[in-house]
Design an enzyme around this catalytic site. Sequence first.
Site, PDB file in Angstrom:
ATOM      1  N   GLU A  76      51.906   5.376 -26.221  1.00 47.73           N
ATOM      2  CA  GLU A  76      53.348   5.112 -26.356  1.00 47.73           C
ATOM      3  C   GLU A  76      53.636   3.693 -26.849  1.00 47.73           C
ATOM      4  OE1 GLU A  76      55.415   7.294 -26.481  1.00 47.73           O
ATOM      5  OE2 GLU A  76      54.882   8.936 -25.143  1.00 47.73           O
ATOM      6  N   HIS A  95      56.656   2.533 -18.202  1.00 43.35           N
ATOM      7  CA  HIS A  95      56.924   3.948 -18.464  1.00 43.35           C
ATOM      8  C   HIS A  95      56.099   4.776 -17.485  1.00 43.35           C
ATOM      9  CE1 HIS A  95      57.241   7.859 -20.114  1.00 43.35           C
ATOM     10  NE2 HIS A  95      55.963   7.897 -20.459  1.00 43.35           N
ATOM     11  N   HIS A  97      56.178   8.780 -14.911  1.00 50.50           N
ATOM     12  CA  HIS A  97      56.699  10.140 -14.750  1.00 50.50           C
ATOM     13  C   HIS A  97      57.012  10.403 -13.272  1.00 50.50           C
ATOM     14  CE1 HIS A  97      53.879  11.271 -18.394  1.00 50.50           C
ATOM     15  NE2 HIS A  97      54.853  10.447 -18.753  1.00 50.50           N
ATOM     16  N   HIS A 158      60.068  14.614 -20.226  1.00 52.86           N
ATOM     17  CA  HIS A 158      58.946  13.683 -20.309  1.00 52.86           C
ATOM     18  C   HIS A 158      58.868  12.735 -19.106  1.00 52.86           C
ATOM     19  CE1 HIS A 158      56.698  10.514 -22.956  1.00 52.86           C
ATOM     20  NE2 HIS A 158      56.175  10.657 -21.762  1.00 52.86           N
TER      21      HIS A 158
HETATM   22 ZN   LIG Z   1      54.816   9.589 -20.629  1.00 54.67          ZN
END
Ligand SMILES: [Zn+2]
Length: 211
Positions: A76, A95, A97, A158
């Site tokens: 990413e 970032h 989840h 996501h």
């Molecule tokens: Zn991700």
Amino acid sequence: MIYQSALRQQIIKCCRRLDQLGFVAATDGNVSVKLDGSRILITPSMLSKGEIEKSQLLICSPDGKVLAGKGEPSSEIKMHLYVYRMRPDIKAIVHAHPPAATGFAAAGRALTDPVLPEVILTVGPVPLAKYATPSTDEVPKSIAPYIKKHNAILLANHGVLTLGKDVAEALHRMERVEHLARIMLTAGQLGGAKKMNKNQIKKLLDSFKII
Ligand SMILES: [Zn+2]
């Protein structure tokens, strides 16, 4: 000026916390900080955030080339570099989840309602960016409408992206977004959260001198 070894330590501490909190599974998630100029220090791909070491972090150029370290940068990295280009005030990006907030992202639900004072003060509304294929140029495009005015964004189907002036602020925002999502789930089961009204929000912002 913060020395690079201290920044590396901050990233590792953040990775451990993401792992301990269950905000990432397997090798999910990525963290970066902006170094001098426009170089960034970022987690590599395919490594568990619970096991990653300081020496495994990579220094990358503004176009994503690895300048120091072994391996590939996070898949990413395009999203990270885009955020730093668009937001000179941002020095760290997380970032992950986290399950409840990612559940909202999977259900197509933003977390923009003003419900909790501490979220209003420290994060602000959390919009939902359209679905984008992870690791592609679609991701920067999907967050483009929100990046100038938001410090946390849900990525549809996501996960979550949070920004900060340093790693601690970006991490705290991630923790707050997930906490908000859990509270919204509970409130939903109890008939739905009551939004704070304009007067309450104005009084809150006035008392903390935020305009
Ligand atoms: Zn991700």
